[in-house]
Design a protein around this motif. Structure first.
Motif, mmCIF file in Angstrom:
data_model
loop_
_atom_site.group_PDB
_atom_site.id
_atom_site.type_symbol
_atom_site.label_atom_id
_atom_site.label_comp_id
_atom_site.label_asym_id
_atom_site.label_seq_id
_atom_site.Cartn_x
_atom_site.Cartn_y
_atom_site.Cartn_z
ATOM 1 N N LEU C 97 0.152 4.304 4.418
ATOM 2 C CA LEU C 97 1.567 4.663 4.373
ATOM 3 C C LEU C 97 1.829 5.744 3.330
ATOM 4 N N THR C 125 10.704 9.523 7.016
ATOM 5 C CA THR C 125 10.235 8.239 7.540
ATOM 6 C C THR C 125 10.131 8.267 9.066
ATOM 7 N N ASP C 126 11.079 8.951 9.724
ATOM 8 C CA ASP C 126 10.996 9.021 11.184
ATOM 9 C C ASP C 126 9.683 9.639 11.625
ATOM 10 N N ILE C 128 6.895 9.722 9.920
ATOM 11 C CA ILE C 128 5.781 8.814 9.632
ATOM 12 C C ILE C 128 5.671 7.760 10.733
ATOM 13 N N VAL C 129 6.822 7.231 11.148
ATOM 14 C CA VAL C 129 6.821 6.223 12.215
ATOM 15 C C VAL C 129 6.136 6.798 13.457
ATOM 16 N N GLU C 133 2.656 5.284 14.841
ATOM 17 C CA GLU C 133 2.614 4.637 16.150
ATOM 18 C C GLU C 133 1.602 5.311 17.050
ATOM 19 N N ILE C 138 0.347 1.145 12.516
ATOM 20 C CA ILE C 138 1.494 0.387 12.005
ATOM 21 C C ILE C 138 1.060 -0.906 11.294
ATOM 22 N N LEU C 141 -0.536 -0.335 7.608
ATOM 23 C CA LEU C 141 0.073 0.691 6.756
ATOM 24 C C LEU C 141 -0.050 0.388 5.273
#
Ligand code: ATP
Ligand code: MG
Lengths: 329, 282, 250
Positions: C97, C125-126, C128-129, C133, C138, C141
């Motif tokens: 992460l 953060t978006d 990274i998500v 994914e 996920i 992380l």
């Protein structure tokens, strides 16, 4: 979305834990409760700030230095000279100390960054030695081996006058320390701070994901130098004197020892180490006044032989438990 | 000219003092900041033997070699060898610890006053030669150190031990496979380096001074010799020692105000621009 | 189609060895291009030259027609030229992460921001998500990178590069050493990389090469040996002789 929740935990890095808050409350409580120890507490605050500044480059950016006291000393002399020749306002003096150390840090960062580990150790050592030699020889300006005398400080903010027992000096040092600690703490959990960790762990990969490694290292080296400079300036102002000892090799070594005792890479290591170091020094120097450095050396040897990593993990384990509780509360 | 000669003598002492370090640091890649402590041990061995027991100066020299060599073996066996693979920072911290212990310990045992070594009659005074004022003792040093230097070169380049050492340093695993007792080679090398430092400390006591702070004061000089001289052989450190000796003596004579400023600066410049030493062809 | 990445007579010498010998090469826009060759052929060296880890002895490199021969490695990344490593180059002391946080922040130009806590911006953060994914990270992380299963480390290796939003992605043996059980997951993520990213894949595994690539370049002893479509290369007797015959031990 579970993924979102998982990723949002990244920012918890920056959250203040209960143990941290308790620690700073305890530090604040020392102002009314430990009045007769304010002189030694001032010293602790100063060396702790110095150790924290070293942790920024050693623990976060992976730059080992044998001469960090160059910046401590530069800050001390700059603040002292500034008070004598320009103005004796304490806060402006801190700025002067920080600026002088930052300029020196910025200039020497290019020397330091060029080399590998061993070269860095020696270049940093060399820079501190050169500075010590300059301070020693430029006696007309610095007072040479006798130290810089005649540093008289005006009241802080025009109101709080430094007293003989060091009460005002302690509150002043503690507040400055706290403010800079908060800044350092923010730096290490920012994108900038995290990029330093990446550089420390793997500079090759750091470059490969677009991190300008040398620019970042120069930046943190300069910041660290400035903070060390403030620590030196605080010493000059609270002691109203600058001894040539501020540039002595043992100061760099002491700061390393503090980080070795307290652990690197989580900022509080410098504080834990500074407290432990000063307590040890007080105990040892009562017990064997002239030879306490022997035991300091023995501790260093023992810690390295046992393994810094192992001790560090132990300390971190205790902290993790404390912080874990803090997080839950 | 006298300054030149004094500088050469000074440089030669530095070389004997530092050559052990150039082997441990340069070849074995171990940062031993405590090297000066071994030198100090040799110096004190000579001082004690002469001042308390009345030995003649020259007779103490073998012990000035042996005492630190033995201490070296002891420490190498018990402590140093554990850190051969450690990071440079760990080695630095460890040896700084040793330095602090040596400084305070010596102070405790011997007091903080500088030790005086009374040279015998035949080594004191100066004589004139081709218009140069030559100190007898300095000539003695130049001769002794010169002989040592040549002997060292021969040992390293011409003997079986020398080739074993080079093999052991090159690749310890391969060397072990070839049946070379790597551990023992390292131990002997370390001991010899410490012994030479001790001898240098004894010989140089008169020139450099001798007090408990010796290891700290001269640490940087040794490091300069090794870093400026490079690590590929003994010639580099030898030349570096001579330059450093002459520069330091001349500097202190002609521009005393600058003090050690010049040599530190030179070290930094060399480190930054020629990190592998001044005499390495890149 | 036009070339995004080109080299012109690129040479790299290590002392006596010529690891890259006058290689003139072009990667088309949106390419699925494989670079193959025996061990020691100079494939990794070629990537190191392209990304600026090594300086060429002579020759030029250009990206979108712009000469980047003297551009710093980190600046090339910002121009969209990103690579992965044959041997994992991860941040052992950080969590995936945090590593992705660094990469994404850097990509968005926030790398020198020291005032804001990392991960407090939704744009960061978006992204990274999205990356986590895509690369199935996920669940791991917040584990220590050093403790991850090897297959996951390999995924993170590519994820870090992908987080830099590459336009040109250089994959150096992405599947090397991944155990059979974790292989499918990895190959699938590679197959699903977006079409608009131009990819150069180094690989010894011929099945992967044939299923992935449209074009193949063969490098032998630092020299361009053959160049062509999958069909052309697999039927070229010279290539079979020098390479495919011994391609089993990759
Ligand atoms: N830094 C270096 N210094 C000296 N020689 C090198 C260096 N890097 C690579 N070489 C040499 O260059 C040649 C090409 O190596 P390279 O790693 O590029 O091959 P490769 O095609 O990637 O091989 P592999 O399939 O095993 O990964 C080899 O002979 C290697 O020994
Ligand atoms: Mg390769």
């Amino acid at each position: 979305m579970p993924s979102k929740a998982a990723v949002s935990r990244l920012s918890t890095l920056g959250r203040w834990r209960l143990a941290e808050i308790l620690f700073w409350l305890a530090a604040a409580a020392s102002v009314p409760l430990l009045t007769e120890h304010h002189l030694v507490l001032t010293e602790i605050a100063i060396i702790a700030l110095f150790a924290v500044s070293l942790d920024l480059i050693l623990g976060y950016a992976g730059i080992a230095s044998l001469g960090h006291t160059a910046f401590f000393g530069a800050g001390a002399y700059a603040a002292g000279l500034f008070a004598i020749h320009v103005t004796n306002d304490p806060l402006l003096g801190l700025v002067a100390g920080a600026a002088a150390a930052a300029v020196l840090g910025f200039a020497t960062s290019f020397l330091v960054l060029r080399g590998a580990d061993l070269t860095r150790l020696m270049v940093t050592l060399g820079v501190a030695l050169v500075l010590g030699e300059i301070a020693n020889k430029a006696g007309k300006i610095t007072g040479g081996a006798d130290g810089l005398q005649g540093v008289f400080m005006a009241p802080i903010l025009g109101r709080f006058e430094f007293d003989l027992f060091g009460h005002v000096g302690y509150v002043y040092s503690l507040v400055v320390f706290f403010v800079l600690f908060v800044v350092a703490r923010r730096i290490v959990v920012s994108p900038f701070g995290l990029s330093l960790l990446a550089i420390r762990d793997n500079p090759l990969r750091a470059r490969a994901i677009g991190i300008p490694v040398n620019t970042r290292l120069t930046a943190i080296y300069t910041i660290s130098a400035a903070i060390a400079g403030v620590a030196g300036a605080l010493l000059a102002q609270t002691a109203q004197f600058v001894s040539i000892d501020v540039l002595a090799f043992h100061r760099s070594a002491d700061a390393l020892l503090m980080l070795v005792i307290g652990g690197t890479g989580y900022l509080y290591g410098g504080i834990v180490g500074a407290v432990a170091f000063k307590v040890l020094q007080e105990i040892l120097s009562v017990w064997t006044p002239q030879y306490w450095t022997f035991w300091i050396g023995a501790i260093l040897v023992a810690i390295v032989l046992i393994g810094r990593q192992r001790i560090g993990n132990g300390v971190m384990g205790i902290w993790a438990r404390l912080l874990g509780k803090g997080g839950a509360a | 000219m006298t300054i030149l000669f004094d500088g050469i003598a000074y440089g030669m002492v530095l070389f004997v003092l530092a050559c052990g370090l150039s082997v441990t640091l340069g070849l074995m890649n171990f940062v031993n900041l405590a090297h000066g402590a071994f030198a100090m041990a040799g110096g004190y061995a000579t001082a004690i033997l002469m001042n308390r027991w009345g030995w003649p100066f020259v007779a103490t020299l073998p012990l000035a070699f042996l005492v630190p060599a033995l201490i070296g073996v002891l420490l190498e066996r018990t402590l140093y060898r554990r850190l051969y693979d450690a990071s440079h920072l760990d080695q630095v911290l460890f040896t700084i610890g040793l330095v602090f212990m040596a400084v305070a310990g010596t102070d405790y045992l011997m007091g903080s006053r500088p030790q005086l070594i009374r040279l015998p009659e035949w080594l004191s005074g100066r004589f004139e030669f081709l218009g140069m004022q030559i100190g007898r003792y300095r000539l003695f040093i130049v001769v002794v150190c010169g002989v040592l230097t040549v002997a060292l070169q021969l040992v390293l380049n011409r003997t079986r031990f020398g080739s074993r050492l080079r093999a052991a340093v090159d690749d310890p695993r391969v060397a072990r496979g070839l049946g070379i007792p790597v551990e023992r080679v390292f131990m002997i090398t370390f001991a010899a380096g410490s012994g030479l430092a001790g001898l240098g400390g004894a010989l140089g006591a008169e020139l450099l001074g001798l007090d408990p702070l010796f290891p700290l004061k001269f640490m940087i000089y040794f490091l300069i010799v090794v870093t400026v001289g490079g690590t590929t052989g003994l010639t580099g450190p030898f030349v570096a020692s001579l330059i450093l000796g002459i520069a330091d003596v001349a500097g202190k004579y002609f521009v005393p105000d600058l003090g050690a400023f010049i040599i530190y600066t030179v070290m930094i410049v060399v480190l930054v621009f020629r990190p592998r030493g001044l005499f390495v062809r890149s | 189609m036009s070339a995004v990445l080109e080299t012109n007579a690129l040479v790299k010498k290590f002392g006596g060895i010529t690891a890259t010998n006058a290689v003139t090469f072009a990667l088309e826009k949106g390419a699925r291009h494989a670079l193959i060759g025996p061990n020691g052929a100079g494939k990794t060296t070629f990537i190191n030259l392209l990304t600026g880890v090594l300086e060429p002895t002579s020759g030029r490199i250009s990206l979108d027609g712009k000469d980047i021969t003297n551009v710093k490695p980190e600046a090339r990344v910002k121009m969209g030229l990103v690579r992965t490593f044959q041997i994992n180059q991860l941040f052992a002391g950080m969590t995936p992460l945090q590593a992705l946080g660094v990469a994404v922040s850097e990509r968005q130009g926030r790398g020198s921001d020291w005032r804001r806590v990392v991960g407090t911006k939704a744009t960061v953060t978006d992204e990274i998500v999205e990356v986590a994914e895509r690369f199935r990270l996920i669940d791991v992380l917040e584990e220590r990178t050093g403790n991850l299963a090897y297959g996951k480390q390999r995924l993170l290796e590519i994820a870090l590069a992908f987080a830099c939003k590459p336009r040109v992605l250089l994959l150096d043996e992405p599947a090397a050493g991944v155990p059979e059980a974790e292989r499918a997951e990895l190959l699938e993520t590679i197959a699903r990389l977006p079409d608009d990213v131009s990819i150069l894949l180094i690989e010894h595994d011929m099945d992967l090469v044939f299923s992935f690539a449209k074009k193949i370049t063969v490098l032998v002893d630092g020299t361009l040996f053959a160049d062509g479509t999958v069909a052309e290369i697999s039927n070229d007797p010279r290539v079979r002789a020098v390479y495919l015959g011994e391609g089993e031990h990759g």
